[in-house]
Design a protein around this motif. Structure first.
Motif, PDB file in Angstrom:
ATOM      1  N   SER A  92      25.810 -21.981  51.148  1.00 32.76           N
ATOM      2  CA  SER A  92      26.004 -21.803  49.712  1.00 32.76           C
ATOM      3  C   SER A  92      25.415 -20.463  49.271  1.00 32.76           C
ATOM      4  N   ASP A  93      25.654 -20.124  48.011  1.00 33.57           N
ATOM      5  CA  ASP A  93      25.050 -18.920  47.442  1.00 33.57           C
ATOM      6  C   ASP A  93      23.669 -19.217  46.870  1.00 33.57           C
ATOM      7  N   LYS A  94      23.420 -20.481  46.536  1.00 38.75           N
ATOM      8  CA  LYS A  94      22.159 -20.873  45.902  1.00 38.75           C
ATOM      9  C   LYS A  94      21.500 -21.991  46.701  1.00 38.75           C
ATOM     10  N   GLY A  95      20.228 -22.208  46.405  1.00 41.54           N
ATOM     11  CA  GLY A  95      19.480 -23.265  47.073  1.00 41.54           C
ATOM     12  C   GLY A  95      19.504 -24.554  46.264  1.00 41.54           C
ATOM     13  N   LEU A  96      18.415 -25.307  46.352  1.00 38.97           N
ATOM     14  CA  LEU A  96      18.266 -26.585  45.651  1.00 38.97           C
ATOM     15  C   LEU A  96      19.386 -27.563  46.005  1.00 38.97           C
ATOM     16  N   CYS A  97      19.739 -27.590  47.289  1.00 37.77           N
ATOM     17  CA  CYS A  97      20.764 -28.538  47.748  1.00 37.77           C
ATOM     18  C   CYS A  97      20.304 -29.212  49.039  1.00 37.77           C
ATOM     19  N   GLY A  98      19.022 -29.517  49.099  1.00 39.96           N
ATOM     20  CA  GLY A  98      18.478 -30.228  50.251  1.00 39.96           C
ATOM     21  C   GLY A  98      18.543 -29.401  51.521  1.00 39.96           C
ATOM     22  N   ALA A  99      18.926 -30.063  52.618  1.00 39.19           N
ATOM     23  CA  ALA A  99      18.975 -29.403  53.927  1.00 39.19           C
ATOM     24  C   ALA A  99      20.353 -28.813  54.226  1.00 39.19           C
ATOM     25  N   PHE A 100      21.178 -28.685  53.193  1.00 37.46           N
ATOM     26  CA  PHE A 100      22.550 -28.203  53.374  1.00 37.46           C
ATOM     27  C   PHE A 100      22.590 -26.868  54.114  1.00 37.46           C
ATOM     28  N   ASN A 101      21.816 -25.902  53.640  1.00 33.58           N
ATOM     29  CA  ASN A 101      21.838 -24.564  54.240  1.00 33.58           C
ATOM     30  C   ASN A 101      21.063 -24.492  55.551  1.00 33.58           C
ATOM     31  N   SER A 102      19.892 -25.095  55.577  1.00 29.44           N
ATOM     32  CA  SER A 102      19.060 -25.009  56.780  1.00 29.44           C
ATOM     33  C   SER A 102      19.740 -25.667  57.975  1.00 29.44           C
ATOM     34  N   ASN A 103      20.490 -26.732  57.748  1.00 25.34           N
ATOM     35  CA  ASN A 103      21.208 -27.384  58.847  1.00 25.34           C
ATOM     36  C   ASN A 103      22.254 -26.464  59.469  1.00 25.34           C
ATOM     37  N   ILE A 104      22.949 -25.694  58.629  1.00 26.52           N
ATOM     38  CA  ILE A 104      23.943 -24.737  59.136  1.00 26.52           C
ATOM     39  C   ILE A 104      23.266 -23.654  59.958  1.00 26.52           C
TER      40      ILE A 104
ATOM     41  N   THR B 121      29.391  -8.209  57.140  1.00 20.45           N
ATOM     42  CA  THR B 121      28.931  -8.703  55.834  1.00 20.45           C
ATOM     43  C   THR B 121      29.891  -8.397  54.684  1.00 20.45           C
ATOM     44  N   ASP B 122      31.165  -8.243  54.982  1.00 15.31           N
ATOM     45  CA  ASP B 122      32.112  -7.862  53.928  1.00 15.31           C
ATOM     46  C   ASP B 122      32.559  -9.036  53.060  1.00 15.31           C
ATOM     47  N   PHE B 123      32.360 -10.263  53.533  1.00  8.25           N
ATOM     48  CA  PHE B 123      32.994 -11.401  52.856  1.00  8.25           C
ATOM     49  C   PHE B 123      32.006 -12.474  52.408  1.00  8.25           C
ATOM     50  N   TYR B 124      30.708 -12.184  52.397  1.00  2.89           N
ATOM     51  CA  TYR B 124      29.740 -13.261  52.200  1.00  2.89           C
ATOM     52  C   TYR B 124      29.764 -13.853  50.786  1.00  2.89           C
ATOM     53  N   GLU B 125      30.361 -13.177  49.817  1.00 10.00           N
ATOM     54  CA  GLU B 125      30.368 -13.680  48.438  1.00 10.00           C
ATOM     55  C   GLU B 125      31.601 -14.532  48.120  1.00 10.00           C
ATOM     56  N   ILE B 126      32.220 -15.063  49.125  1.00 14.59           N
ATOM     57  CA  ILE B 126      33.468 -15.810  48.947  1.00 14.59           C
ATOM     58  C   ILE B 126      33.301 -17.036  48.050  1.00 14.59           C
ATOM     59  N   PHE B 127      32.111 -17.660  48.042  1.00 18.48           N
ATOM     60  CA  PHE B 127      31.943 -18.912  47.308  1.00 18.48           C
ATOM     61  C   PHE B 127      31.683 -18.708  45.815  1.00 18.48           C
ATOM     62  N   ALA B 128      31.635 -17.453  45.361  1.00 19.84           N
ATOM     63  CA  ALA B 128      31.526 -17.213  43.924  1.00 19.84           C
ATOM     64  C   ALA B 128      32.754 -17.753  43.199  1.00 19.84           C
ATOM     65  N   ASP B 129      33.914 -17.666  43.850  1.00 20.60           N
ATOM     66  CA  ASP B 129      35.150 -18.219  43.291  1.00 20.60           C
ATOM     67  C   ASP B 129      36.134 -18.395  44.454  1.00 20.60           C
ATOM     68  N   VAL B 130      36.227 -19.626  44.946  1.00 23.22           N
ATOM     69  CA  VAL B 130      37.030 -19.884  46.147  1.00 23.22           C
ATOM     70  C   VAL B 130      38.515 -19.863  45.804  1.00 23.22           C
ATOM     71  N   LYS B 131      39.227 -18.896  46.358  1.00 24.72           N
ATOM     72  CA  LYS B 131      40.672 -18.777  46.171  1.00 24.72           C
ATOM     73  C   LYS B 131      41.330 -18.576  47.529  1.00 24.72           C
ATOM     74  N   TYR B 132      42.551 -19.096  47.654  1.00 26.43           N
ATOM     75  CA  TYR B 132      43.246 -19.010  48.934  1.00 26.43           C
ATOM     76  C   TYR B 132      43.478 -17.563  49.354  1.00 26.43           C
ATOM     77  N   ASP B 133      43.859 -16.703  48.419  1.00 21.98           N
ATOM     78  CA  ASP B 133      44.163 -15.315  48.768  1.00 21.98           C
ATOM     79  C   ASP B 133      42.957 -14.604  49.374  1.00 21.98           C
TER      80      ASP B 133
END
Length: 292
Positions: free
Chosen positions: A84-96, A135-147
């Protein structure tokens, strides 16, 4: 024992935190509803497209070679961890992060590994360490679009075709339900090829009419199926993030409520003790005056 002022300050602080966690839970629930709808609607399409591709390629009996299914000695690996882009979601990021590092150490320690982080948390983690990163695409989750996702998938696919990468692996959270997200390590390229269809699982034979030609259909269908598979993984990760954050904030709100109960009980006990001490002092003073 903490005095009344300190306990009261803690009660105020915990109450403010509880309001924040409640608000974050509501926001995560609203985002989850949209993300969940997208992944639920996407899965049947992705599965059907993959099924048709398997049947068509199987029916051809190896007449055509698929470039994206080329098996070769693995030396250069592209790993795509999704956080994710932000924290406060438990072990979501650390597990990855743990799953990605474990994958590198166990399977690709002697290989040339490139990390393509998707999400700011993955970007921050892997760029601070001695990993080769794209590192060109890391901000993809700001607004997820197919294109936008399609561009990332094409980068991985073109890298495989040009032999820049011999293997591409996706590491993400598979959304099962609001409370459960499973770590998924999925080989994106080379394609798994046609599945071995057992007698039990073998579908009824379908006589496909391919227009304008087999070559054209495969050339168009395979890249579309791959991009759809990549997009599904991104949607899975996005829905999992909101589910994990909603669950985490719900638990934080419950914990804050339990802590408030304890603090209020402590406050009332301290207040009662203070009143009792004042009464004792007044009685002792009155007795002293009578004695004099």
């Amino acid at each position: 024992m903490a005095n009344l002022k300190e306990v009261k300050q803690r009660i105020t602080s915990v109450s403010s935190t509880q309001q924040i966690t409640k608000a974050m839970k509501m926001v995560a629930a609203a985002k989850l509803r949209r993300a969940q709808d997208r992944i639920i609607k996407m899965r049947p399409y992705s599965q059907k497209l993959t099924s048709i591709l398997n049947e068509v390629v199987s029916a051809m009996g190896g007449e055509l070679e698929i470039a994206y299914a080329e098996q070769r000695q693995v030396q250069n690996v592209l790993i795509v961890p999704m956080t994710s882009d932000k924290g406060l979601c438990g072990a979501f990021n650390s597990n990855i992060m743990k799953a990605t590092v474990s994958l590198i150490d166990k399977e690709y320690k002697s290989k040339n590994v490139t990390i393509l982080p998707l999400g700011k948390k993955a970007f921050e983690y892997f760029t601070r360490r001695s990993y080769t990163t794209k590192t060109d695409f890391y901000e993809i989750f700001a607004d997820v679009k197919y294109d936008e996702v399609r561009v990332i998938a094409e980068y991985a696919m073109n890298g495989f075709l040009s032999k820049q990468f011999d293997k591409v692996v996706l590491v993400y959270n598979h959304f099962r339900n609001v409370a459960t997200q499973d770590i998924q390590v999925e080989q994106f390229l080379p394609m798994g090829g046609v599945k071995d269809l057992t007698t039990k699982d073998k579908p009824t034979s379908t006589d496909y009419i391919l227009e304008p030609s087999k070559e054209y259909v495969i050339r168009d269908l395979v890249p579309t199926a791959l991009k759809t598979q990549f997009y599904k993984a991104v949607l899975d990760s996005n829905a999992s993030e909101h589910g994990a954050r909603m669950t985490s904030m719900d638990k934080a709100t419950e914990n804050a409520n339990e802590l408030l109960k304890e603090l209020k009980l402590m406050y009332n006990r301290n207040r009662q003790a203070a009143i009792t001490n004042e009464i004792l002092e007044i009685v002792a003073g009155a007795n002293a005056l009578e004695g004099s």
